[in-house]
Design a protein around this motif. Sequence first.
Motif, PDB file in Angstrom:
ATOM      1  N   MET A   1      54.708   2.672  15.576  1.00 34.50           N
ATOM      2  CA  MET A   1      54.610   3.317  17.448  1.00 34.50           C
ATOM      3  C   MET A   1      53.561   3.881  17.279  1.00 34.50           C
ATOM      4  O   MET A   1      52.851   4.207  17.186  1.00 34.50           O
ATOM      5  N   LYS A   2      52.976   2.737  18.355  1.00 30.15           N
ATOM      6  CA  LYS A   2      51.122   3.095  18.704  1.00 30.15           C
ATOM      7  C   LYS A   2      51.590   4.349  19.731  1.00 30.15           C
ATOM      8  O   LYS A   2      52.451   4.153  20.496  1.00 30.15           O
ATOM      9  N   ASN A   3      50.234   4.725  19.806  1.00 31.14           N
ATOM     10  CA  ASN A   3      50.253   6.468  20.005  1.00 31.14           C
ATOM     11  C   ASN A   3      48.862   5.889  21.611  1.00 31.14           C
ATOM     12  O   ASN A   3      48.971   4.963  21.330  1.00 31.14           O
ATOM     13  N   TYR A   4      49.906   5.790  22.875  1.00 29.11           N
ATOM     14  CA  TYR A   4      48.922   6.590  23.957  1.00 29.11           C
ATOM     15  C   TYR A   4      48.850   7.858  24.047  1.00 29.11           C
ATOM     16  O   TYR A   4      49.493   8.303  24.876  1.00 29.11           O
ATOM     17  N   GLN A   5      47.724   8.025  25.149  1.00 33.68           N
ATOM     18  CA  GLN A   5      47.461   9.250  25.213  1.00 33.68           C
ATOM     19  C   GLN A   5      47.592   9.332  26.973  1.00 33.68           C
ATOM     20  O   GLN A   5      47.557   7.832  27.354  1.00 33.68           O
ATOM     21  N   LEU A   6      48.412  10.385  27.728  1.00 37.84           N
ATOM     22  CA  LEU A   6      48.944  10.051  28.489  1.00 37.84           C
ATOM     23  C   LEU A   6      47.504   9.800  29.831  1.00 37.84           C
ATOM     24  O   LEU A   6      46.890  11.026  30.142  1.00 37.84           O
ATOM     25  N   ASN A   7      46.834   8.770  30.650  1.00 37.72           N
ATOM     26  CA  ASN A   7      46.773   9.358  31.932  1.00 37.72           C
ATOM     27  C   ASN A   7      46.747   7.567  32.835  1.00 37.72           C
ATOM     28  O   ASN A   7      47.894   7.157  32.358  1.00 37.72           O
ATOM     29  N   THR A   8      45.926   7.665  33.879  1.00 40.26           N
ATOM     30  CA  THR A   8      46.221   6.144  34.134  1.00 40.26           C
ATOM     31  C   THR A   8      45.913   5.680  34.037  1.00 40.26           C
ATOM     32  O   THR A   8      46.699   4.140  33.631  1.00 40.26           O
ATOM     33  N   GLU A   9      45.019   5.138  33.314  1.00 45.84           N
ATOM     34  CA  GLU A   9      44.412   3.679  32.217  1.00 45.84           C
ATOM     35  C   GLU A   9      45.908   2.769  31.262  1.00 45.84           C
ATOM     36  O   GLU A   9      46.211   1.696  31.569  1.00 45.84           O
ATOM     37  N   ASN A  10      46.598   3.914  30.733  1.00 44.05           N
ATOM     38  CA  ASN A  10      47.751   4.164  29.736  1.00 44.05           C
ATOM     39  C   ASN A  10      48.973   3.751  30.300  1.00 44.05           C
ATOM     40  O   ASN A  10      50.319   3.576  29.856  1.00 44.05           O
TER      41      ASN A  10
END
Length: 494
Positions: A1-10
């Motif tokens: 599973m790919k991880n994404y930093q929580l922010n507007t862009e993601n």
Amino acid sequence: MKNYQLNTENLSKISESIAVPTYDRTKVKTGIVHVGIGGFHRSHEAFYTDQLLHDPSASEWGICGIALLEFDTKIYQTLKNQNGLYTLIVKELDGTQTTRVIGSIVEYLYAPENTLAVIEKMASPEVKIISLTITEGGYNYNEATKEFDFSTPSIQHDLENPDAPKTIFGYLTQALKLRKERGLKGCTIQSCDNIQGNGHMTKRMLLSYVAKAVPELVDWIECHVSFPNAMVDRITPATAASDITNLKETTGVQDAWPVVCEPFKQWVIEDDFIEGRPAWETVGAQFVENVEPYEKMKLSLLNAGHSVLGILGALIGYDTIDESVSNSNISTFLHNYMDIEVTPTLGDLEGINLKEYKDSLIERFGNINIKDQIDRICSESSAKFPIFILPTVKAQLVEKGSVELAAFVVAAWAIYSLGKDENGKELVIKDAMKSQLHEKAVASVIEPASFLTLESIFGNLSSSTIFKDAFTKAYQDITKNGVEQSVINLNAKN
């Protein structure tokens, strides 16, 4: 599973694994300034507002979160790095979880470094509501004098340095002063803290401060600012490192400070908003003419119940509230306390099945997935006991009812304040009055009732022979037999 930093862009990528706001956050205007952006605000008011913002007509009700104290640096930095976004993890009784991203906090300010910006935001004409979660102790109320406490160093600082405030009272005073000077409309100041008559308390304490700081502002506030009372409820424990790890592993979302809470939520508000309000009733809040019965019930049963389980459980050596309530002797004691001493003080609660409510509390306290830390519940007990437990004692003394069980809890608190549990393990005590409590606790080893002479907490309660005798007996019982055996003995009587 790919991880994404929580922010507007993601956000669009994150939406593939969990629910995210579907409204356009760039079009949301700030209509609410909230002071105290901790876990409870983010599981409660910010959650309700997030649900409301999915209605395009509600776009004027975004939140600007204010980190008021230097202590709040971490939450400010987290929200700044995540564009105000955070994850809400609702832990159900059956062990399942509901996870979603909340987007209602669209601005965020750090008061110690942006004093003027915070005052200007509070004074902004688009802001209609300034809401507060500043904890029970944040209102600067002295239980002994029943008045605002002007002696604290931070209040003295604000009086001497009005343009560089540190307290909520200094900030509100400067912001309201600007509104008056600029010919702007007033606003609503809305407490979301666990205080009976929290709106009345907020108004009284603020006006006490203003009368000394800017006396000519008092009449304007009386005419242009409203202070609705409200009852708030949602158990929101401190976020654990495991919550952050589990969120990342199960959803791929990297959130530095998600919020964990129970599924139950309640918000009962007096409909007294001088410049308009969000339609929170469309997302589950309840507006009423008089919130007092709901407040009294919740504070005297849920909040007091938490303190009972926390203090007794801490002495036994438990770490979480569910451990404490799963001890049948402790839960029976709590039931007896609610039935025998609290219920007679509540009066007529029209439309509320009190038995069902009390039973539901035991179930909620026992949610093994919440893992509410006992040291969180016991923190700042010096501010909590006068609000959650002592009003029941005073009402029962007037009616010549039982105070034996409440006295037992207060006696346990005195022993807790010595700083060790029954196994000799050091207790983590977080309290603004920790040193005073410890001093009185040490004196109580020789003369138990010494603990009751802390007037800022107990007022004149030490003059009640009935309560003092019940307290002394309980103290001696716990010292001799330990908490659990003493509870068993009390339960046998009831």
